[in-house]
Scaffold this motif. Structure first.
Motif, mmCIF file in Angstrom:
data_model
loop_
_atom_site.group_PDB
_atom_site.id
_atom_site.type_symbol
_atom_site.label_atom_id
_atom_site.label_comp_id
_atom_site.label_asym_id
_atom_site.label_seq_id
_atom_site.Cartn_x
_atom_site.Cartn_y
_atom_site.Cartn_z
ATOM 1 N N VAL A 1 0.831 -1.307 -0.030
ATOM 2 C CA VAL A 1 0.029 0.086 -0.059
ATOM 3 C C VAL A 1 0.762 1.257 -0.068
ATOM 4 C CG1 VAL A 1 -1.799 1.409 1.394
ATOM 5 C CG2 VAL A 1 -1.803 -1.261 1.425
ATOM 6 N N ARG A 2 0.665 2.172 -0.915
ATOM 7 C CA ARG A 2 1.083 3.558 -0.801
ATOM 8 C C ARG A 2 0.265 4.534 -0.684
ATOM 9 N NH1 ARG A 2 3.175 6.498 -6.104
ATOM 10 N NH2 ARG A 2 1.088 7.495 -5.811
ATOM 11 N N THR A 3 0.628 5.619 0.188
ATOM 12 C CA THR A 3 -0.285 6.570 0.110
ATOM 13 C C THR A 3 -0.547 7.323 -1.007
ATOM 14 O OG1 THR A 3 1.656 8.067 0.861
ATOM 15 C CG2 THR A 3 0.581 7.298 2.612
ATOM 16 N N ALA A 4 -1.650 7.784 -1.264
ATOM 17 C CA ALA A 4 -2.147 8.324 -2.308
ATOM 18 C C ALA A 4 -1.163 9.791 -2.684
ATOM 19 C CB ALA A 4 -3.751 8.959 -2.459
ATOM 20 N N ASN A 5 -0.808 10.371 -1.639
ATOM 21 C CA ASN A 5 -0.023 11.666 -1.673
ATOM 22 C C ASN A 5 1.134 11.500 -0.912
ATOM 23 O OD1 ASN A 5 -1.999 13.235 -3.479
ATOM 24 N ND2 ASN A 5 -3.248 13.410 -1.577
ATOM 25 N N THR A 6 2.100 12.511 -1.132
ATOM 26 C CA THR A 6 3.352 12.293 -0.309
ATOM 27 C C THR A 6 2.644 12.340 1.195
ATOM 28 O OG1 THR A 6 3.672 14.449 -0.445
ATOM 29 C CG2 THR A 6 4.885 12.752 -1.967
ATOM 30 N N LEU A 7 3.543 11.751 2.113
ATOM 31 C CA LEU A 7 3.415 12.092 3.750
ATOM 32 C C LEU A 7 4.515 13.296 3.826
ATOM 33 C CD1 LEU A 7 2.374 11.355 6.395
ATOM 34 C CD2 LEU A 7 4.103 9.713 6.576
ATOM 35 N N ASP A 8 4.039 14.548 3.859
ATOM 36 C CA ASP A 8 5.055 15.436 3.908
ATOM 37 C C ASP A 8 5.157 15.915 5.689
ATOM 38 O OD1 ASP A 8 6.565 17.934 3.919
ATOM 39 O OD2 ASP A 8 4.994 19.324 2.893
ATOM 40 N N LEU A 9 6.414 15.270 5.873
ATOM 41 C CA LEU A 9 6.898 15.597 7.076
ATOM 42 C C LEU A 9 8.050 16.657 7.291
ATOM 43 C CD1 LEU A 9 7.099 12.095 8.815
ATOM 44 C CD2 LEU A 9 5.238 13.628 8.721
ATOM 45 N N SER A 10 8.059 17.503 6.308
ATOM 46 C CA SER A 10 9.326 18.293 5.952
ATOM 47 C C SER A 10 9.532 19.520 7.095
ATOM 48 C CB SER A 10 9.336 18.836 4.496
ATOM 49 O OG SER A 10 8.234 19.520 4.191
ATOM 50 N N ALA A 11 8.397 19.635 7.710
ATOM 51 C CA ALA A 11 8.247 20.810 8.764
ATOM 52 C C ALA A 11 8.562 19.991 10.317
ATOM 53 C CB ALA A 11 7.003 21.571 8.647
ATOM 54 N N VAL A 12 8.746 18.751 10.077
ATOM 55 C CA VAL A 12 8.729 17.929 11.352
ATOM 56 C C VAL A 12 10.095 17.322 11.785
ATOM 57 C CG1 VAL A 12 7.851 15.779 12.305
ATOM 58 C CG2 VAL A 12 6.261 17.177 10.984
ATOM 59 N N LYS A 13 10.441 17.578 13.146
ATOM 60 C CA LYS A 13 11.900 17.002 13.294
ATOM 61 C C LYS A 13 11.561 15.748 14.113
ATOM 62 C CE LYS A 13 14.415 21.332 13.356
ATOM 63 N NZ LYS A 13 15.694 22.209 14.000
ATOM 64 N N ASP A 14 10.423 15.950 15.006
ATOM 65 C CA ASP A 14 9.931 14.581 15.780
ATOM 66 C C ASP A 14 8.847 13.840 15.300
ATOM 67 O OD1 ASP A 14 11.835 15.609 17.942
ATOM 68 O OD2 ASP A 14 10.143 16.780 19.080
ATOM 69 N N VAL A 15 9.043 12.709 15.342
ATOM 70 C CA VAL A 15 7.843 11.781 14.781
ATOM 71 C C VAL A 15 7.814 10.502 15.591
ATOM 72 C CG1 VAL A 15 9.196 10.585 12.936
ATOM 73 C CG2 VAL A 15 6.604 11.228 12.572
ATOM 74 N N THR A 16 6.571 10.152 15.561
ATOM 75 C CA THR A 16 6.184 8.855 16.203
ATOM 76 C C THR A 16 5.549 8.054 15.221
ATOM 77 O OG1 THR A 16 6.167 9.388 18.503
ATOM 78 C CG2 THR A 16 5.169 7.374 18.146
ATOM 79 N N VAL A 17 5.681 7.021 14.798
ATOM 80 C CA VAL A 17 5.040 6.234 13.955
ATOM 81 C C VAL A 17 4.944 4.744 14.482
ATOM 82 C CG1 VAL A 17 5.130 4.957 11.579
ATOM 83 C CG2 VAL A 17 6.242 7.023 11.797
ATOM 84 N N GLU A 18 3.657 4.243 14.777
ATOM 85 C CA GLU A 18 3.089 3.167 15.474
ATOM 86 C C GLU A 18 2.131 2.496 14.537
ATOM 87 O OE1 GLU A 18 1.120 4.001 19.376
ATOM 88 O OE2 GLU A 18 0.862 6.126 18.496
ATOM 89 N N CYS A 19 1.952 0.984 14.951
ATOM 90 C CA CYS A 19 0.987 0.362 14.283
ATOM 91 C C CYS A 19 1.032 -1.165 15.243
ATOM 92 C CB CYS A 19 1.282 -0.025 12.965
ATOM 93 S SG CYS A 19 2.903 -0.793 12.805
ATOM 94 N N PHE A 20 0.203 -1.957 14.720
ATOM 95 C CA PHE A 20 -0.036 -3.310 15.246
ATOM 96 C C PHE A 20 0.355 -4.148 14.301
ATOM 97 C CE2 PHE A 20 -2.629 -0.849 18.046
ATOM 98 C CZ PHE A 20 -2.586 -1.273 19.249
ATOM 99 N N VAL A 21 1.066 -5.251 14.746
ATOM 100 C CA VAL A 21 1.542 -6.199 13.390
ATOM 101 C C VAL A 21 1.466 -7.460 14.092
ATOM 102 C CG1 VAL A 21 3.715 -7.040 12.327
ATOM 103 C CG2 VAL A 21 3.453 -4.725 13.005
#
Length: 171
Positions: A1-21
């Motif tokens: 799966v790819r996002t339809a648009n870019t995930l623009d994090l260019s203004a972000v220095k901190d990020v948390t990405v979480e999911c269930f696997v």
């Protein structure tokens, strides 16, 4: 799966990405859970999260910094992803740039502390790029690294969260 648009994090220095696997049965194939860009190795300020990167039941995350081959990796122990659903989170924390805490990996809220290299993150901004779930974006790149697992409730937060702030259950 790819996002339809870019995930623009260019203004972000901190990020948390979480999911269930939840991996399928006793599958031990290498698979890409998440990747921010079509091929992490070619794109600085991006990251990936993979299952079974060289060890059975292992989770590995890496963040690539600006310039050269500078990257920070964190691994979970072998067999840390057993049967059932597991919460997985990666945290890039610019406030901890230059320390081991610049990139953190959590499984079921437990900090994983096995590092596979010593590069330490800067406080730079993230990428503006596509976000892939379940495989690598480039066709034919390392057989697509197709994930033999289920992924649910992916959440991206523009801040460095702590375990008490993570998703608690799958929706």
């Amino acid at each position: 799966v790819r996002t339809a648009n870019t995930l623009d994090l260019s203004a972000v220095k901190d990020v948390t990405v979480e999911c269930f696997v939840r991996k399928h049965g006793d599958s031990n194939d290498l698979g890409m859970i998440l990747e921010h860009s079509d091929n992490y190795w070619n794109n600085s300020q991006g990251f990936y999260l993979a299952l079974n990167n060289g060890r059975i039941g292992n989770v590995n995350t890496e963040f690539k910094f600006t310039g050269g081959n500078e990257r920070r990796s964190v691994n979970s122990p072998q067999y840390s992803m057993n049967a059932g659903w597991h919460h997985v989170a990666i945290v890039k924390d610019a406030a901890n740039a230059g320390t081991a805490e610049c990139l953190r990996l959590y499984i079921d809220g437990i900090l994983q502390t096995e590092y596979s290299n010593t590069a330490l993150a800067s406080g730079d901004f993230m990428r503006n790029d596509y976000f892939y779930i379940g495989s690598r974006g480039k066709a034919g790149a390392a057989p697509g690294l197709f994930l033999n697992a289920d992924v649910d409730d992916v959440r991206v937060t523009a801040q460095a969260l702590l375990p008490g702030q993570f998703l608690k259950t799958r929706s």
